[in-house]
Design an enzyme around this catalytic site. Sequence first.
Site, PDB file in Angstrom:
ATOM      1  N   GLU A 212      -7.935 -41.830  -9.932  1.00  0.00           N
ATOM      2  CA  GLU A 212      -8.498 -43.205  -9.487  1.00  0.00           C
ATOM      3  C   GLU A 212      -8.783 -43.060  -7.749  1.00  0.00           C
ATOM      4  O   GLU A 212      -9.451 -43.580  -7.238  1.00  0.00           O
ATOM      5  CB  GLU A 212      -7.728 -44.357  -9.739  1.00  0.00           C
ATOM      6  CG  GLU A 212      -7.839 -44.822 -11.157  1.00  0.00           C
ATOM      7  CD  GLU A 212      -7.178 -44.339 -12.084  1.00  0.00           C
ATOM      8  OE1 GLU A 212      -6.331 -43.295 -11.751  1.00  0.00           O
ATOM      9  OE2 GLU A 212      -7.132 -44.672 -13.427  1.00  0.00           O
TER      10      GLU A 212
ATOM     11  N   PHE B 290       2.248 -54.595 -20.466  1.00  0.00           N
ATOM     12  CA  PHE B 290       2.156 -53.297 -20.292  1.00  0.00           C
ATOM     13  C   PHE B 290       0.960 -53.097 -19.199  1.00  0.00           C
ATOM     14  O   PHE B 290      -0.112 -53.773 -19.256  1.00  0.00           O
ATOM     15  CB  PHE B 290       1.702 -52.832 -21.685  1.00  0.00           C
ATOM     16  CG  PHE B 290       1.142 -51.279 -21.624  1.00  0.00           C
ATOM     17  CD1 PHE B 290       2.153 -50.211 -21.331  1.00  0.00           C
ATOM     18  CD2 PHE B 290      -0.037 -50.940 -21.836  1.00  0.00           C
ATOM     19  CE1 PHE B 290       1.633 -48.971 -21.133  1.00  0.00           C
ATOM     20  CE2 PHE B 290      -0.475 -49.809 -21.737  1.00  0.00           C
ATOM     21  CZ  PHE B 290       0.628 -48.870 -21.430  1.00  0.00           C
TER      22      PHE B 290
ATOM     23  N   LYS C  74      -8.672 -59.260 -18.457  1.00  0.00           N
ATOM     24  CA  LYS C  74      -9.223 -58.683 -19.416  1.00  0.00           C
ATOM     25  C   LYS C  74      -9.951 -59.841 -20.243  1.00  0.00           C
ATOM     26  O   LYS C  74     -11.108 -59.610 -20.832  1.00  0.00           O
ATOM     27  CB  LYS C  74      -8.320 -57.702 -20.463  1.00  0.00           C
ATOM     28  CG  LYS C  74      -9.228 -57.258 -21.559  1.00  0.00           C
ATOM     29  CD  LYS C  74      -8.278 -56.209 -22.497  1.00  0.00           C
ATOM     30  CE  LYS C  74      -9.249 -55.472 -23.331  1.00  0.00           C
ATOM     31  NZ  LYS C  74      -8.255 -54.420 -24.240  1.00  0.00           N
TER      32      LYS C  74
END
Lengths: 567, 163
Positions: free
Chosen positions: A43, A105, A155
């Site tokens: 990244e 997570f 998300k």
Amino acid sequence: MLIRALHDEGVDLIFGYPGGAVLHIYDAIFRQDRIEHILVRHEQAATHAADGYARATGKPGVVLVTSGPGATNAITGIATAYMDSIPMVVISGQVESRLIGTDGFQETDMVGISRPIVKHSFMVQHASEIPMMVKKAFHIATTGRPGPVVIDIPKDVTDPKLKLPYEYPADIKMRSYAVPGKGHSGQIKKAVDALLGAKRPMIYAGGGVIQGEGAALLTELTRKLGYPITNTLMGLGAYPASDKQFLGMLGMHGTYEANMAMHYCDVLLGIGVRFDDRVTNSDTSKFCPDATILHVDIDPASISKTVAADVPIVGSVTAVLEEMIECLDQAEQKVDEDALSSWWDQIGKWREKDSLGVTAHTNGVIKPQQVVQALHRITKGDAYVSTDVGQHQMFAAQYYGFDKPRRWINSGGLGTMGFGLPAAMGVQLAFRDAVSVCVTGEGSFQMNLQEFATCMQYNLPVKIICLNNQSLGMVRQWQDMQYGGRYSHSTYAESLPDFVKLAEAYGHVGIRIEKLDDLDAKLEEAFAYKDKLVFVDVRVDPEEHVYPMAIKGGAMKDMILSKTERT
Amino acid sequence: MRRIISLLMENEPGALSRVVGLFSQRSYNIDSLTVAPTEDNSLSRLTVVTNGDERKIEQITKHLNKVVDVVKLVDLSEGAHIERELLLIKVKAVGAQRAEIQRMADIFRAQIVDITPSAYSIQLTGTSEKLDAFIAAQAENTVMEVARTGVCGIARGEKVLSL
């Protein structure tokens, strides 16, 4: 919705790496063909590639990373862009809204972690906010003093099951964000009067001129005045290096004539600069002791931050330069030609010192400076040159004369090793037919060498010129000069990989150059491979230091000129 | 030099941390900080007391203005202004002390807002200096707890900080 908004914003290229929190977005990318996505191998490289793209084109670079480690890996690249005021929009995935704050997570507080190194950041709370936030993010990233903007998206917000009406906002109003435009006319008039009254004028231009697209106007103004000009590391290319009025780069490793002219000038026009410590040297009380300082910048906080300005002008460089030129044309007072001519005589004497002169070794050992000189010859001075950080970066800055803006791509403010190769990829993707060179060192290169694979996947024929001195050259130089030659953890010759084989392992071409006599021919050979990435491992003299070098705590006139000579 | 900077910012998550973060990031001091929404619910008013020389204060105000969430800013100490801070203090109050504390509270125009057989809780508003003086005037070893709000302020006269 996000991808549609990006497309409506004019984005055609994204650098990224998928992961759990951004899978909905990646699925949307899969099902469209308007935006190209470049899969990097780390990244950090995504941010540097987007940064290189932005520096070369002036358009914002766009990055897409996942939550947690994806986001934290992007941090170095965001900080690099922030320090050099590069427009960039980084979209980071976030865990589902219901998990935020539970140490889920791959959860990390991206908005919090990135806060000190972004111009602004957004956390999307509902999908309906996406178009407006994208619009605002690009507006903030690209206007005023540019910089990186983060959009953090949980998300669940990108869940394709959410169906919402979509409309991309045509324009936006932000009561808390205003972009400076024109400079204050009275101040501009004052500045022009001061310039015309100068006996020993000096123009000091930086990265702001390049970011603000002011190079042509700066050149016009400088030529009209006939005054000497210097560029900062970030400003190289803002004024043509081959022009006789150009004194070279200034600062820590600037030319003798540029630094001397700075120190002794009586009127200094600083434009798009921030009087950085690499320029002023550490003690600003010794900086330009006789000068009236005129400072033009779009960021009011840059003015009088380290050096107090006598005439501060806040505005965009193009607007201010236009008005200065107009003001100059109408002024009754003319340039003091007699004073100017004796000032140029003095500068001529400083130039005779030839502070960048290179004496070749007679035993065939290559000096790193000679490699950059050869590179300039072979690419006719017209390549895009990205670098990493260290001695090779300074040699490239000193010896590759940049005549055009946006050709010199380097991490100036943060000084990020590992920047070069991904940045050169970004340049190559922006201009497929251009010559994109990465001048690097064997130390820096190993910080992002995994991008060899990205270059293979997207067929990016970057030319990597590695000035291999088998040590961390700049660290070693300081250890030579200040630590009695105790090379604490700056050498590793015995563990270096065979770079030629390494390049070949990734499917690229590797060339090694060890003798001065081979330099030009083998470099020519490297550039003859039009469609292939070539890694050129040039073995250079490890003893070489970068000179001139500012003497710590001194004024700009205080320089070390060689291993045996100082001012 | 002590300065009171008051600003209006977007009443949005993250806005406060951007302002506070700026101070730590650039090593500026925060002596006190108060923040609450205004009559317009979309705006918060934040007042910070800081110190530094002219140049430092100029940098602080410039950087605060650069924070995207900050809408408008004023340095109250540049002109005539009113500043107030609220103090809640709990002191031991037994025997003859009880009357003495009561008298002192009257002198300072403080109010006793809670009483137990052995303690008084007192409320006092005023400038920070006045609050300091009141705390200093308490008898030795009688102060049990101190809670101060930090300074908030407003300009005197017609001048207002608004959009």
